[in-house]
Design an enzyme around this catalytic site. Structure first.
Site, short mmCIF file in Angstrom:
data_model
loop_
_atom_site.label_atom_id
_atom_site.label_comp_id
_atom_site.label_asym_id
_atom_site.label_seq_id
_atom_site.Cartn_x
_atom_site.Cartn_y
_atom_site.Cartn_z
N ASP A 28 10.39 -6.07 -30.97
CA ASP A 28 10.78 -5.02 -30.08
C ASP A 28 9.81 -4.64 -29.16
OD1 ASP A 28 8.83 -4.19 -32.21
OD2 ASP A 28 9.37 -1.97 -31.78
N LYS A 33 9.69 -5.22 -39.44
CA LYS A 33 11.28 -5.59 -39.13
C LYS A 33 11.37 -6.80 -38.33
CE LYS A 33 12.02 -0.55 -38.70
NZ LYS A 33 12.39 0.36 -37.65
N GLU A 67 6.74 -14.76 -40.25
CA GLU A 67 6.60 -13.66 -39.16
C GLU A 67 7.13 -13.88 -38.06
OE1 GLU A 67 5.79 -10.83 -38.49
OE2 GLU A 67 3.56 -10.47 -38.55
N ASP A 68 7.30 -13.27 -37.07
CA ASP A 68 7.91 -13.26 -35.78
C ASP A 68 6.63 -13.80 -34.83
OD1 ASP A 68 6.49 -10.93 -35.77
OD2 ASP A 68 8.18 -9.52 -34.96
N ASP A 127 -0.45 -12.24 -33.17
CA ASP A 127 -1.20 -11.82 -31.78
C ASP A 127 -2.72 -11.84 -32.41
OD1 ASP A 127 -1.20 -10.76 -29.47
OD2 ASP A 127 -1.12 -8.68 -30.12
N ARG A 141 15.66 -5.63 -30.42
CA ARG A 141 15.57 -6.41 -31.45
C ARG A 141 16.79 -7.29 -31.42
NH1 ARG A 141 11.35 -5.18 -34.80
NH2 ARG A 141 10.58 -3.03 -35.03
N PHE A 175 3.74 -9.87 -23.19
CA PHE A 175 4.43 -9.02 -24.19
C PHE A 175 5.94 -9.54 -24.37
CE2 PHE A 175 6.16 -5.64 -26.56
CZ PHE A 175 5.32 -5.51 -27.60
N VAL A 176 6.46 -9.98 -25.29
CA VAL A 176 7.59 -10.50 -25.30
C VAL A 176 8.59 -9.54 -26.25
CG1 VAL A 176 6.97 -12.92 -25.05
CG2 VAL A 176 7.32 -12.20 -27.46
N LYS A 210 0.20 -16.31 -30.32
CA LYS A 210 -0.55 -15.93 -28.95
C LYS A 210 -2.05 -16.04 -29.46
CE LYS A 210 1.88 -11.88 -27.55
NZ LYS A 210 1.90 -10.47 -27.19
P1 IMP Z 1 -1.38 -8.73 -34.98
O1 IMP Z 1 -1.68 -8.04 -36.14
O2 IMP Z 1 -1.98 -8.48 -33.61
O3 IMP Z 1 -1.23 -10.37 -35.22
O4 IMP Z 1 0.13 -8.25 -34.82
C1 IMP Z 1 1.44 -8.94 -35.22
C2 IMP Z 1 2.57 -8.20 -34.93
O5 IMP Z 1 2.25 -7.41 -33.73
C3 IMP Z 1 3.66 -8.93 -34.88
O6 IMP Z 1 4.09 -9.09 -36.28
C4 IMP Z 1 4.67 -8.19 -33.95
O7 IMP Z 1 5.47 -7.40 -34.99
C5 IMP Z 1 3.66 -7.34 -33.01
N1 IMP Z 1 3.49 -8.05 -31.81
C6 IMP Z 1 2.43 -8.80 -31.43
N2 IMP Z 1 2.65 -9.23 -30.34
C7 IMP Z 1 3.97 -8.90 -29.74
C8 IMP Z 1 4.96 -9.09 -28.67
O8 IMP Z 1 4.54 -9.75 -27.73
N3 IMP Z 1 6.13 -8.58 -28.85
C9 IMP Z 1 6.44 -7.70 -29.72
N4 IMP Z 1 5.77 -7.48 -30.90
C10 IMP Z 1 4.48 -7.87 -30.91
MG MG Z 2 5.82 -8.20 -36.81
#
Ligand code: IMP
Ligand code: MG
Length: 178
Positions: free
Chosen positions: A158, A42, A98-99, A102, A164, A151-152, A130
């Protein structure tokens, strides 16, 4: 400012500037090509709606819903597709929106998945990056801005399905999630 935030990281105005710049670059790069934009739900729902309205090209739009959370604030390599996209992907130039990236686990899996479904080109546009938390390498072609390991939430993102709808991005107080 919402009281659960330590501080505002990006105001609505700052996000708008970043989004317009990304859209302008995308408009130049995809000029004359077919473009299929796929948003990851989402978290990207606010960003993608602002982004595509500044992309000055005909484009198709689709969504996928994926989950990869291992614990409450970090993802695992176990990516689950909760809802797949519905438009044909064969030979498409796909732009995944993508938002935030991470660990990179989600995106590296999804890029691979979309290539396996027959896309001829897959690129990534993320609002936030990040890099300090990266576990799996991902090539990011369009990045709004790099952020530190905080963490944002807000602007679609969310914690525990909350925040959100907040129109800016804030750094969540540690006591909220620890
Ligand atoms: P990744 O697989 O670790 O890169 O995670 C990506 C997903 O984790 C993103 O699409 C977000 O939905 C969620 N996410 C990662 N960091 C944050 C954050 O700081 N705040 C909110 N959601 C996050
Ligand atoms: Mg996401």
């Amino acid at each position: 400012m919402n009281n659960d935030f330590e501080r505002v990281l990006l105001s609505a105005k700052e996000i708008e500037k970043i989004t317009e710049k990304l859209a302008q670059q995308i408009t130049e790069d995809y000029n004359g090509k077919d473009l299929l934009v796929i948003g990851l739900l989402k978290g990207s729902f606010v960003f993608i709606s602002d982004l595509v309205r500044h992309i000055d090209l005909p484009c198709k739009l689709d969504f996928m819903s994926v989950s990869s959370y291992g614990s409450s604030t970090s993802s695992s390599g176990n990516v689950k597709i909760l809802m797949d996209c519905s438009l044909p992907i064969d030979n498409a130039n796909v732009l995944i929106v993508e938002d935030i990236i991470d660990s990179g686990n989600t995106l590296s899996y999804i890029v691979d998945y979309i290539y396996r479904k027959g896309a001829s080109d897959v690129k990534i546009c993320t609002l936030l990056n990040k890099p300090k938390r990266r576990e799996t390498h991902v090539d990011i072609q369009y990045e709004g801005t790099t952020i530190d390991d905080n963490f944002v939430a807000g602007y679609g993102m969310d914690y525990n399905e909350t925040y959100r709808n907040i129109p800016y991005i804030g750094i969540l107080k540690k006591e909220i999630y620890s």
